[in-house]
Scaffold this active site. Structure first.
Site, PDB file in Angstrom:
ATOM      1  N   ASP A 546       0.857  -1.186   0.000  1.00  0.00           N
ATOM      2  CA  ASP A 546       0.000   0.000   0.000  1.00  0.00           C
ATOM      3  C   ASP A 546       0.895   1.238   0.000  1.00  0.00           C
ATOM      4  O   ASP A 546       2.105   1.146   0.233  1.00  0.00           O
ATOM      5  CB  ASP A 546      -0.894  -0.030   1.239  1.00  0.00           C
ATOM      6  CG  ASP A 546      -1.817   1.176   1.315  1.00  0.00           C
ATOM      7  OD1 ASP A 546      -2.317   1.593   0.271  1.00  0.00           O
ATOM      8  OD2 ASP A 546      -2.012   1.701   2.423  1.00  0.00           O
ATOM      9  N   LYS A 690      -7.798  16.845 -13.869  1.00  0.00           N
ATOM     10  CA  LYS A 690      -6.472  17.032 -13.254  1.00  0.00           C
ATOM     11  C   LYS A 690      -6.234  18.478 -12.821  1.00  0.00           C
ATOM     12  O   LYS A 690      -5.093  18.945 -12.803  1.00  0.00           O
ATOM     13  CB  LYS A 690      -5.361  16.576 -14.205  1.00  0.00           C
ATOM     14  CG  LYS A 690      -5.433  15.100 -14.570  1.00  0.00           C
ATOM     15  CD  LYS A 690      -4.286  14.705 -15.474  1.00  0.00           C
ATOM     16  CE  LYS A 690      -4.375  13.235 -15.850  1.00  0.00           C
ATOM     17  NZ  LYS A 690      -3.275  12.815 -16.727  1.00  0.00           N
TER      18      LYS A 690
END
Length: 1193
Positions: A546, A690
């Site tokens: 992770d 974005k």
């Protein structure tokens, strides 16, 4: 309730008999309760019919009603749901205890209470086990359907056309109402009880026995032990075969039972957390709500949640205590998606404005989709029933008002309410919650070494069987009438070739390794939760990690500002603080704003800081009024980058003071003056655009500004021309900084009005709404923005992450990063953590939905195996659905893979696919609840105790405090565990082979008769008292110094090849055992013959030489001596010598005290050991292993 819900526990469409019975019982209970309800109304004129629900089952006059899980809903005849006070209040929890009462208590009376309670406990015990089996069956039945549903959501196939298509798929939707949450209709849904246990009372013994006897050598021991019950096959004492096997099974079962009981205790704590339910019957007229255990919550329950409370089931937010009345509430989702930033949830205005609890219960209902795994998508309807139709439960009533529900109104289970108080309605419980559907059931893990030893044991067994048949056939023809019994007796005689002590020794060794790991001060706090797989730590080839909280601290800090001609970083940021002190005078001196062509440096810096302080989605929060007065603020946002930027503006003197959906206030620290702005439009950041933008009105100067920040790839075409942006963003990226380009543009009133008109038209478009709205923004706002500057934000890495990753990569471990975070964020962290090497090409694959062209995206990677793959969750779902094997066969060859926007289940699926396709050992590491499925699916799961709680740590096989601990856990402890267990297993097999070879030589010399050479105590003592301690002391041996594992991490690659215990080494030890066993037995027979009067003397020298041979073999195999090893060998030798006088029935004591015994023993041991030692010495000199080379260096 839709018809589909009546088949919830059906394994197939043909399994109708149980459902018919269930439906019949429901109808009977419905009828009986309605009759009782009507009777009570006619006699007592009760007001309970104020609920007036046609479709509900009024149970208000029934004393108790048991649900499927064995819990009981207790009600009374008091009035309830008549409180008109505001719903959000500081409620005092009711302390009324619920009591268990049977529906037949009036008949049974008080007789036989003790036995009846005992029987009730037993019945509930097995009912609970049955419930767990049913829920597991439901999970497996619906898994495929849920995955398909999730896949559709991930691929953007949800209907967004204004008219929710749920009406066209009514069979797949559910109608929920607070009015009937207490009825049998909701018992069709799963219990809200959670269970992380591996076993239940029904499955414990069968699963344990299966897990033990699926190993061939355990099954072989069992059959050998059982054969001793037959008198014709009995060779020695029955206890010498039964007791060792029983001991192994008992120890294993006690260990597993202890671990599972600990899991159930943790589950019990969570299941028994109490929550305030508003629509259950109350014991008082004040209606303060009723405390209900988490496991007893039902679909339709209205639950009042308080700040810091774990959300016990999937809910829809109906109200919040937001002081502005906007219905806003923040939740922490770190245990679900791994992101520690708070998420904003907004209650619908239709329910937020309700002040009367009766209205909320009687006039509100929901239609929701069937549960899916997607945590980012939700579709539903909120139906408000006008007062005149409150008695109807029909969702299609023409007077009803319908409102759309989205992900913004959801409160998923296991998230935490971070602010205020809220009321939610339960929509999914138990195994249907998003958290549970994205969690894989805990399984029993088996180490690779055990599987390899299991394979070798099969070879030995086949060898024993062939040897037994050959010895029977060699006796001559015609065969004996009981030849098959002779074969069985030979098999039993040679059973020591697969010694029962093998499993005992290996299990004890694992406990030693676990103790050594937990006592290592350099990795303090490490906990071994699964002690069955420590050897796998030395065989890892793929590491799945992770990001948030694992590789990073999730602590952002703005490190650099760049304005083109000048940059500020480190100590030079103090200059920015000096400029900001005069920002008010600079703003007042420029009535035209920044329209001046040439601006001095201070003005440019102030413009950049002001834009950073305004252009964001950060909300300041205060714990209480005192903190607000004292200015003690904490910030919440969807992105930690934005929090870092806002903290930076505060540090330089411009503080975010207040923020809501319509306004924003900044505090100028130097003058203590407030700057107020009206928020006209806000365009949040998305992975598609974005960038994020905001349109604000400066209330002091009556100016309208459009401010925007975003990734350089999109902002380069929006800001005005420049010659430095590309170069500086590249420089910052190489430093591992997350870059944002900042720009702004002043809007005239006319241009703003033109934008508003076009944007309003676009917002009501029924087709391609989002695309048209974005096109309007691009046309009217995103053109010729003034480039203010560039920010560089650092996501602080965990301690020594860079060196740890470099060590692991040099050790031959391929590292994948699986995160739920954005693509840009993951890429920046990968660069800063050196997961992506400097200059390494990153092949990016995003937004792949069409399977026809999906594989073309990977053509480059087929020929360039040194590249790195960056892929998003949607594309990953497409590949795993259509080209699972083809996709992984390409990417497993890459040195690094970064997968972004992954769901918890996708992480687990990736781990399973790598295991299946490669057959290699996979290690998964994470720190959040969203990593639990991945950790449990891995061969080795590692959990980090961090900011996101301990859920991953509790579910993992190994728990550590920091990522850097992993390198020592694998390179040092993994190496030792594997090499020691491999050597231990080989020595135990060697020890058993010696005995079997000696027995075979004796049987051949005895004219192929199945006669026992060693019996009774000699058989038991050989593998226990006389050899066990020295052989087991090999678990303390090590072949190299600890610091060399970090200096030469390449040594780890040899472990993954499995050379320490391979067919080559196995057959080498078989040859050594064959040679030494033959030498010992043949020379013993040569010195003492096979005559009956010399049998005890022959046994004495033969058996004692086997003991001495084993002790010396252990001695010459030790790499590093320590006190324990030396003590075990000396003490064992003394024990054997000291026990000889007490064994006159087995040995010729007179012979053993003669000189002949000593010189004959010396001759046998010399012939047995010298060739073996010379061969090992010469081989080590001519072909030294890698660890020997570095040890010499």
């Amino acid at each position: 309730m839709p018809p589909s819900s009546s088949r919830r526990y059906s394994l197939s469409n043909d399994d109708d008999s149980f459902e018919d019975l269930e439906n019949s019982l429901d109808k009977a209970l419905h009828s009986a309760s309605n009759n009782l309800f009507n009777y009570t109304n006619s006699v007592n004129n009760s007001r309970h019919n104020s609920q007036g629900s046609v479709g509900a089952i009024p149970l208000s006059t029934i004393q108790s009603f048991p649900n499927n899980s064995g819990s009981v809903i207790t009600t009374n005849n008091d009035d309830d749901h008549n409180d008109s006070s505001p719903l959000i209040a500081n409620s005092i929890y009711s302390t009324t205890n619920r009591s268990f009462s049977s529906s037949t208590s009036s008949i049974m009376g008080n007789t036989g209470s003790t036995s009846r309670r005992f029987i009730t406990k037993i019945v509930n015990f097995f009912l609970n086990a049955k419930r767990e089996l049913n829920e597991e069956r439901l999970r497996l039945t619906n898994e495929t359907e849920s995955y398909r549903s999730t896949g559709n959501n991930n691929n953007g196939s949800t209907n967004n056309n204004g008219n929710n298509d749920s009406s066209n798929n009514i069979e797949n939707d559910r109608f929920l109402s607070p009015r009937n949450s207490n009825t049998t209709s909701n018992y069709k849904f799963p219990s809200n009880s959670i269970s992380n246990a591996k076993y239940n009372p029904i499955t414990f013994i069968p699963i344990i026995l299966y897990e033990q006897f699926k190993f061939f050598f355990n099954l072989y021991f069992l059959l050998t032990a059982l054969s001793q019950i037959i008198p014709q096959l009995r060779i020695g004492y029955l206890s010498s075969y039964i007791v060792p096997l029983g001991f192994v099974l008992t120890v294993t079962m006690m260990k597993e039972a202890g671990d599972d009981i600990a899991r159930r205790r943790r589950d019990k704590e969570q299941n028994n957390e109490h929550y305030e339910v508003l629509n259950r019957s109350s014991t008082s007229l004040s209606h303060e709500g009723k405390l209900v255990a988490s496991k007893n919550l039902k679909v339709g329950d209205l639950v009042r949640l308080h700040k810091g409370t774990r959300i016990p089931a999937d809910m829809v937010l109906l109200q919040s205590s937001d002081k502005d009345g906007t219905g806003e509430a923040f939740i922490k989702t770190d245990q679900l998606d791994g992101e520690t930033d708070w998420k904003l949830r907004v209650a619908h205005n239709a329910t937020q404005s309700i002040k009367d609890i009766n209205v909320l219960i009687n006039n509100v209902s929901l239609i929701v989709n069937k549960p899916t795994k997607s945590i980012h998508h939700f579709q539903g309807k909120l139906i408000y029933h006008p007062h005149q139709s409150a008695g109807s439960t029909t969702p299609t009533n023409t007077n009803n008002e319908t409102f759309a529900l989205t992900i913004d109104q959801t409160l998923w289970a296991n998230t935490v309410l971070a602010s205020g108080t809220a009321i939610g309605i339960v929509i999914y419980t138990g195994i249907e919650t998003r958290q549970s559907m994205n969690t894989t059931k805990t399984g029993v893990k088996t180490g690779l070494l055990e599987l390899e030893i299991n394979s070798l044991s099969k070879i030995l067994c086949v060898t024993v069987f062939i040897l037994s048949v050959v010895l029977v056939l060699a006796h001559g023809f015609p065969l004996s009438p009981v030849w098959y019994l002779d074969i069985m007796r030979f098999l039993i005689l040679f059973s020591s070739i697969i010694p029962v002590s093998l499993r005992v020794n290996l299990d004890l060794a694992k406990s030693v390794y676990a103790s050594q790991i937990q006592k290592d001060l350099e990795i303090a706090g490490t906990i071994v939760r699964t002690s069955t797989i420590p050897e796998d730590l030395g065989r890892i080839e793929y590491l799945l990690s992770d990001k948030t909280g694992t590789l990073t601290q999730n602590d952002m800090e703005l490190k650099k500002l760049h304005l083109g001609a000048v940059s500020y970083a480190g100590e030079s940021l103090d200059i920015v603080t000096d400029y900001v002190k005069n920002i008010l005078s600079l703003l007042d001196s420029k009535p035209g704003g920044s329209l001046i062509k040439k601006k001095d440096l201070s003005s440019r810096v102030c413009d950049l800081v002001l834009t950073l302080a305004i252009c964001h989605n950060v909300t300041p929060t205060y714990e209480d009024e005192t903190d607000e007065v004292n200015g003690i603020v904490s910030y919440q946002a969807a992105s930690p980058d934005e929090i870092a930027i806002v903290k930076f503006t505060e540090s330089v003197g411009l503080k975010l003071f207040k923020r809501d959906r319509h306004s924003i206030s900044l505090l100028h620290v130097a003058t203590n003056q407030t700057l107020n702005y009206e928020i006209l439009y806000n365009f949040p950041f998305s992975s598609d655009t974005k960038r994020m933008g905001i349109v604000i009105r400066d209330l002091q100067r009556d100016e309208i500004w459009f401010m925007q920040k975003g990734a350089d790839t999109v902002m380069a075409n929006i800001v005005n021309n420049n010659d430095w942006l590309d170069e500086e963003t590249g420089n910052m990226a190489r430093e591992g900084l997350r870059t944002l380009v900042i720009g702004r543009k002043r809007l005239t009133k006319n241009s703003y009005q033109d934008f508003v008109e076009e944007y309003t038209k676009a917002s009501i478009s029924m087709r391609d709404r989002d695309l048209i709205m974005q096109r309007v923004i691009g046309q009217y706002l995103e053109q010729d923005l003034e480039l203010l500057g560039l920010t560089g934000v650092e996501d602080k890495l965990q301690r020594d992450v860079k060196t740890s990753i470099e060590l692991l990569r040099n050790a031959g471990i391929k590292i994948w990063m699986l995160t739920g975070d954005k693509v840009e964020t993951a890429k920046c962290v990968s660069i800063s953590a050196r997961l992506i090497s400097r200059g390494q090409y990153v092949h990016q694959v995003t937004k792949v939905h069409n399977p026809e062209f999906a594989m073309h995206q990977l053509d480059y990677l087929k020929t360039n195996h040194n590249a790195c793959l960056l892929i998003d969750g949607e594309s990953l779902a497409t590949y795993m659905k259509y080209y699972n094997r083809e996709f992984f066969e390409i990417v497993i060859k890459l040195p690094a893979v970064i997968a972004c926007r992954c769901t918890p289940q996708q992480k687990a699926d990736v781990a399973l696919s790598i295991r299946e396709i490669t057959g290699k050992r996979v290690c998964c590491i994470g720190d959040g609840g969203n990593d639990v499925s991945m950790i449990q699916c891995a061969d080795v799961g590692v959990g980090i105790v961090g900011k996101e709680g301990k859920q991953a740590s509790l579910a993992a096989d190994f728990s550590i405090d920091q990522f850097c601990y992993l390198s020592k856990l694998l390179l040092w402890h993994g190496r030792n565990s594997y090499k020691r267990s491999a050597k231990l297993g080989q020595f135990i097999i060697h020890r058993g082979l010696l005995l079997s070879v000696a027995q075979a030589v004796y049987s051949i010399s005895s004219k192929f008769e199945p006669l026992a050479l060693y019996q009774g105590w000699l058989m038991v003592g050989y593998s226990t008292v006389y050899t066990m301690a020295p052989v087991f002391s090999l678990t303390l041996d090590c072949d190299i110094d600890e610091h060399l594992t970090k200096l030469y991490p390449e040594l780890y690659k040899e472990l993954t090849l499995g050379k320490s215990l391979s067919f080559k080494t196995f057959f080498m030890w078989v040859f050594i055992s064959l040679f030494q066993g033959c030498v010992v037995q043949l020379l013993s027979q040569r010195f003492q013959t096979l005559k009956e009067d010399q049998f005890l003397a022959m046994v004495a020298i033969s058996f004692s030489c086997l003991i001495y041979n084993e002790l010396i073999m252990v001695s010459i195999s030790i790499n590093r001596w320590n006190k324990i090893m030396m003590a075990t060998i000396i003490i064992t030798f003394l024990l054997f010598v000291g026990s000889i006088p007490f064994l006159p029935d087995y040995f010729d004591l007179q012979y053993m005290s003669s000189v002949s015994y000593f010189w004959q023993t010396l001759v046998i041991l010399t012939v047995s050991l010298l060739p073996v030692w010379l061969a090992q010495f010469v081989n080590r000199k001519l072909r030294p292993p890698s660890y020997a080379k570095v040890q010499q260096d």
